[in-house]
Write an enzyme that holds these catalytic residues in place. Sequence first.
Site, PDB file in Angstrom:
ATOM      1  CG  HIS A 166      -2.414  -2.680   2.749  1.00  0.00           C
ATOM      2  ND1 HIS A 166      -2.699  -3.004   2.252  1.00  0.00           N
ATOM      3  CD2 HIS A 166      -3.861  -2.133   3.174  1.00  0.00           C
ATOM      4  CE1 HIS A 166      -3.374  -2.925   0.998  1.00  0.00           C
ATOM      5  NE2 HIS A 166      -4.043  -2.550   1.865  1.00  0.00           N
ATOM      6  CD  GLU A 169       0.787  -3.994   3.812  1.00  0.00           C
ATOM      7  OE1 GLU A 169       0.995  -2.791   2.238  1.00  0.00           O
ATOM      8  OE2 GLU A 169      -0.120  -4.638   2.646  1.00  0.00           O
ATOM      9  CG  HIS A 259       1.323  -0.515  -0.299  1.00  0.00           C
ATOM     10  ND1 HIS A 259       0.276  -1.443   0.486  1.00  0.00           N
ATOM     11  CD2 HIS A 259       1.051   0.625  -0.975  1.00  0.00           C
ATOM     12  CE1 HIS A 259      -0.912  -0.296   0.466  1.00  0.00           C
ATOM     13  NE2 HIS A 259       0.530   0.421  -0.556  1.00  0.00           N
ATOM     14  CD  GLU A 335       3.447  -4.450  -2.758  1.00  0.00           C
ATOM     15  OE1 GLU A 335       3.692  -4.374  -1.715  1.00  0.00           O
ATOM     16  OE2 GLU A 335       2.312  -3.767  -2.796  1.00  0.00           O
TER      17      GLU A 335
END
Length: 375
Positions: A166, A169, A259, A335
Amino acid sequence: MNINCLFDSGNIEVIEASDNNAVKLAIRDDSNSEFKQWFHFRLHGEIGKTYNFEIMNAKDCSYVDGWNDYQVAASYDGEFWFRVHTTFDADKRLTFSHQLEHSTIFFAYFEPYSYQRHLSLVHQAQHSELCQHQVLGQTVDGHDIDLLVIGDESRERKIWVTARQHPGETMAEWCAEGLIERLLNEDDALAQSLLQEAVFYIVPNMNIDGSIRGNLRSNAAGANLNREWQNPSLEKSPEVYHVRNKMKSTGVDAFLDLHGDEGLPYVFVAACEGIPSYDDRIKQLEEDFSAILKSINPDFQTEYGYDKDEPGKANLTVANAWVGEEFKCLSLTLEMPFKDNANLPDKQTGWSGDRSYLLGQTLLNPLYQLVKKLR
């Protein structure tokens, strides 16, 4: 006053700019997609004046809850990024203000990671005798898909790391840079010992097109790459297609997919407990990885994260689930927050590129301790 976003990763639309320095803005949709949340623009104004901004379509963005307790990132030099006071009120208006100390300033959703920096990372890494640069193929827009192979490919254990599926990010590529540079440090005993046991395959940026275009989540064709892993195509998701093929040729014994999360102000991992082949060996590797990382880096925690998948219910279009099932290996999504880290807040910078970089370096510690158990 002038606002411009015609540069790498730029994204903003000016709706209205009044004489009293009130500016109404909108975030542009991703290419061929309805995702939106990333913004990055430059303001040229008058030193000493306060400029007031409102993002008019904040309530229509992809992750509206991500605006709660969020603070806009800003920089005068493109190097040091700080946070400016931001509010998201009951009417779902995102507003922020700043008094100019210099005539020109950048504002962004998070500290950017430029394509030029990406190229520099790749080209500097290949100077090391430990590293080989490979081009796996081309993206939809024709950019190279860069792979760094670090270590001896004859090593039995193969560790894969991907970042920035993504594109918005950006903390993911800061994290990858930290991991890469530690691996290439020949004076780092842990890194060099790890390379005696394993070879690393690292894709620092899976979504070059989206990064340059200023997208949050999609590539140039509008594909969310982290939903393409079961059936990628050269037309829609060549980035996943080529990386997946390379994985099949090398094998995978451990996989980290890096991410950022819009809503949760924490660093955490998502595991693959929902894949059909999940077993006690993988469960133990996951638990050990988290325990080791938590013990050496207080930025990481295990209390908060995503809800766990039910047995057999994992979404196999997602990278870590597909890899975990295909290769029966340790496979984690890491994350990081767009906001501040609630456990160790920093009001000046929030979660940052530097914190992401340092986290990347510490990811080698659990891999080093677990490497002989990976196979």
